[in-house]
Design a protein around this motif. Structure first.
Motif, PDB file in Angstrom:
ATOM      1  N   SER A  54      36.098  35.744  41.668  1.00  0.00           N
ATOM      2  CA  SER A  54      37.353  35.565  42.405  1.00  0.00           C
ATOM      3  C   SER A  54      38.083  36.894  42.556  1.00  0.00           C
ATOM      4  CB  SER A  54      38.247  34.534  41.731  1.00  0.00           C
ATOM      5  OG  SER A  54      38.708  35.014  40.494  1.00  0.00           O
ATOM      6  N   GLU A  55      38.005  37.753  41.550  1.00  0.00           N
ATOM      7  CA  GLU A  55      38.602  39.079  41.654  1.00  0.00           C
ATOM      8  C   GLU A  55      37.818  39.957  42.624  1.00  0.00           C
ATOM      9  OE1 GLU A  55      39.791  42.779  38.680  1.00  0.00           O
ATOM     10  OE2 GLU A  55      39.433  40.792  37.832  1.00  0.00           O
ATOM     11  N   ALA A  56      36.496  39.835  42.590  1.00  0.00           N
ATOM     12  CA  ALA A  56      35.658  40.651  43.474  1.00  0.00           C
ATOM     13  C   ALA A  56      35.844  40.267  44.941  1.00  0.00           C
ATOM     14  CB  ALA A  56      34.190  40.507  43.076  1.00  0.00           C
ATOM     15  N   LEU A  57      36.141  39.013  45.194  1.00  0.00           N
ATOM     16  CA  LEU A  57      36.340  38.588  46.579  1.00  0.00           C
ATOM     17  C   LEU A  57      37.610  39.162  47.196  1.00  0.00           C
ATOM     18  CD1 LEU A  57      35.206  34.858  46.381  1.00  0.00           C
ATOM     19  CD2 LEU A  57      34.013  36.769  47.464  1.00  0.00           C
ATOM     20  N   GLU A  58      38.502  39.641  46.366  1.00  0.00           N
ATOM     21  CA  GLU A  58      39.732  40.237  46.864  1.00  0.00           C
ATOM     22  C   GLU A  58      39.572  41.713  47.215  1.00  0.00           C
ATOM     23  OE1 GLU A  58      42.767  39.449  43.995  1.00  0.00           O
ATOM     24  OE2 GLU A  58      42.501  37.277  44.136  1.00  0.00           O
ATOM     25  N   VAL A  59      38.435  42.306  46.888  1.00  0.00           N
ATOM     26  CA  VAL A  59      38.190  43.717  47.189  1.00  0.00           C
ATOM     27  C   VAL A  59      38.024  43.885  48.699  1.00  0.00           C
ATOM     28  CG1 VAL A  59      36.549  45.610  46.884  1.00  0.00           C
ATOM     29  CG2 VAL A  59      37.165  44.181  44.955  1.00  0.00           C
ATOM     30  N   ARG A  60      38.788  44.848  49.244  1.00  0.00           N
ATOM     31  CA  ARG A  60      38.745  45.062  50.694  1.00  0.00           C
ATOM     32  C   ARG A  60      38.337  46.485  51.077  1.00  0.00           C
ATOM     33  NH1 ARG A  60      38.329  40.161  51.454  1.00  0.00           N
ATOM     34  NH2 ARG A  60      40.157  38.842  51.318  1.00  0.00           N
ATOM     35  N   ASP A  61      38.326  47.401  50.115  1.00  0.00           N
ATOM     36  CA  ASP A  61      37.990  48.779  50.448  1.00  0.00           C
ATOM     37  C   ASP A  61      37.159  49.413  49.332  1.00  0.00           C
ATOM     38  OD1 ASP A  61      39.883  48.996  48.508  1.00  0.00           O
ATOM     39  OD2 ASP A  61      41.309  50.176  49.667  1.00  0.00           O
ATOM     40  N   PHE A  62      36.788  50.666  49.567  1.00  0.00           N
ATOM     41  CA  PHE A  62      35.928  51.367  48.619  1.00  0.00           C
ATOM     42  C   PHE A  62      36.645  51.622  47.296  1.00  0.00           C
ATOM     43  CE2 PHE A  62      33.832  55.209  46.937  1.00  0.00           C
ATOM     44  CZ  PHE A  62      32.558  54.695  46.812  1.00  0.00           C
ATOM     45  N   ASP A  63      37.939  51.893  47.337  1.00  0.00           N
ATOM     46  CA  ASP A  63      38.691  52.128  46.103  1.00  0.00           C
ATOM     47  C   ASP A  63      38.729  50.862  45.243  1.00  0.00           C
ATOM     48  OD1 ASP A  63      39.223  54.781  46.645  1.00  0.00           O
ATOM     49  OD2 ASP A  63      41.077  54.328  47.748  1.00  0.00           O
ATOM     50  N   GLY A  64      38.861  49.703  45.875  1.00  0.00           N
ATOM     51  CA  GLY A  64      38.837  48.437  45.145  1.00  0.00           C
ATOM     52  C   GLY A  64      37.477  48.210  44.513  1.00  0.00           C
ATOM     53  N   LEU A  65      36.427  48.592  45.227  1.00  0.00           N
ATOM     54  CA  LEU A  65      35.065  48.468  44.698  1.00  0.00           C
ATOM     55  C   LEU A  65      34.874  49.375  43.489  1.00  0.00           C
ATOM     56  CD1 LEU A  65      32.264  47.204  45.036  1.00  0.00           C
ATOM     57  CD2 LEU A  65      31.684  49.117  46.531  1.00  0.00           C
ATOM     58  N   ALA A  67      37.164  50.283  41.488  1.00  0.00           N
ATOM     59  CA  ALA A  67      37.967  49.738  40.389  1.00  0.00           C
ATOM     60  C   ALA A  67      37.283  48.547  39.728  1.00  0.00           C
ATOM     61  CB  ALA A  67      39.340  49.340  40.910  1.00  0.00           C
ATOM     62  N   ILE A  68      36.571  47.763  40.502  1.00  0.00           N
ATOM     63  CA  ILE A  68      35.957  46.551  39.944  1.00  0.00           C
ATOM     64  C   ILE A  68      34.563  46.810  39.356  1.00  0.00           C
ATOM     65  CG2 ILE A  68      34.777  45.605  41.971  1.00  0.00           C
ATOM     66  CD1 ILE A  68      36.150  42.930  41.165  1.00  0.00           C
ATOM     67  N   TRP A  69      33.940  47.927  39.720  1.00  0.00           N
ATOM     68  CA  TRP A  69      32.596  48.222  39.233  1.00  0.00           C
ATOM     69  C   TRP A  69      32.504  48.213  37.707  1.00  0.00           C
ATOM     70  CZ3 TRP A  69      27.890  47.999  40.942  1.00  0.00           C
ATOM     71  CH2 TRP A  69      26.881  48.584  40.209  1.00  0.00           C
ATOM     72  N   PRO A  70      33.409  48.870  36.961  1.00  0.00           N
ATOM     73  CA  PRO A  70      33.318  48.818  35.492  1.00  0.00           C
ATOM     74  C   PRO A  70      33.450  47.393  34.934  1.00  0.00           C
ATOM     75  CG  PRO A  70      34.813  50.568  36.167  1.00  0.00           C
ATOM     76  CD  PRO A  70      34.476  49.787  37.396  1.00  0.00           C
ATOM     77  N   LYS A  71      34.213  46.554  35.616  1.00  0.00           N
ATOM     78  CA  LYS A  71      34.355  45.175  35.168  1.00  0.00           C
ATOM     79  C   LYS A  71      33.043  44.416  35.324  1.00  0.00           C
ATOM     80  CE  LYS A  71      39.277  44.867  36.116  1.00  0.00           C
ATOM     81  NZ  LYS A  71      40.334  44.232  36.875  1.00  0.00           N
ATOM     82  N   SER A  72      32.285  44.721  36.374  1.00  0.00           N
ATOM     83  CA  SER A  72      30.993  44.049  36.569  1.00  0.00           C
ATOM     84  C   SER A  72      30.009  44.465  35.483  1.00  0.00           C
ATOM     85  CB  SER A  72      30.431  44.335  37.958  1.00  0.00           C
ATOM     86  OG  SER A  72      30.067  45.703  38.085  1.00  0.00           O
ATOM     87  N   VAL A  73      30.024  45.758  35.137  1.00  0.00           N
ATOM     88  CA  VAL A  73      29.146  46.244  34.068  1.00  0.00           C
ATOM     89  C   VAL A  73      29.544  45.607  32.742  1.00  0.00           C
ATOM     90  CG1 VAL A  73      28.418  48.288  32.773  1.00  0.00           C
ATOM     91  CG2 VAL A  73      28.621  48.389  35.267  1.00  0.00           C
ATOM     92  N   SER A  74      30.844  45.520  32.498  1.00  0.00           N
ATOM     93  CA  SER A  74      31.342  44.902  31.265  1.00  0.00           C
ATOM     94  C   SER A  74      30.947  43.428  31.197  1.00  0.00           C
ATOM     95  CB  SER A  74      32.852  45.055  31.193  1.00  0.00           C
ATOM     96  OG  SER A  74      33.365  44.397  30.082  1.00  0.00           O
ATOM     97  N   LEU A  75      31.062  42.711  32.313  1.00  0.00           N
ATOM     98  CA  LEU A  75      30.681  41.301  32.357  1.00  0.00           C
ATOM     99  C   LEU A  75      29.192  41.126  32.045  1.00  0.00           C
ATOM    100  CD1 LEU A  75      31.345  38.308  33.021  1.00  0.00           C
ATOM    101  CD2 LEU A  75      30.689  38.837  35.371  1.00  0.00           C
TER     102      LEU A  75
END
Length: 133
Positions: A54-65, A67-75
């Motif tokens: 749900s957080e990843a679906l809110e990403v709209r640009d490269f900066d958001g991507l 920011a969320i990349w470390p969270k995906s690795v952590s997950l």
């Protein structure tokens, strides 16, 4: 003599049925614990993944991507660790159950051996003495 034999067979059948009932109970308890543990792990990981998606679906640009990349690795890391931890707990439950089953078998065999020994002693006492030559 036949009545003693029938009583002995009946006693062994009862002993076997009691042991089988206990084994089934132990196996079902273990299965229930393992299923509960795995279900809780699955639910926990599904909730974490749903929150991430749900957080990843809110990403709209490269900066958001970025920011969320470390969270995906952590997950992914947390999920792998949780699955490993759960598998270790399941393995431990399996070992505890097998030890309990082994102890049950040991006590059942010991009780059966004692019963057989008592029956043999009773037959020896009841048997007439052999004639001397």
């Amino acid at each position: 003599m036949i009545e003693q034999y029938n009583n002995q067979v009946l006693a062994f059948s009862k002993s076997f049925a009691d042991a089988a009932f206990k084994v089934q109970g132990l196996a079902l308890q273990n299965f229930e614990k393992i299923a509960d543990l795995q279900l809780k792990t699955f639910e926990n990981r599904a909730n974490a993944t749903a929150a991430f998606v749900s957080e990843a679906l809110e990403v709209r640009d490269f900066d958001g991507l970025k920011a969320i990349w470390p969270k995906s690795v952590s997950l992914a890391k947390e999920s792998a660790e949780k699955v490993y931890s759960t598998s270790q707990e399941v393995f431990g439950l399996g070992i505890k159950t097998s030890e309990a089953l082994g102890e049950l078998a040991k006590t059942t065999f010991a009780a059966t051996n004692e019963t057989l020994q008592n029956q043999a002693n009773a037959f020896k006492k009841a048997a007439p003495a052999a004639p001397a030559k």
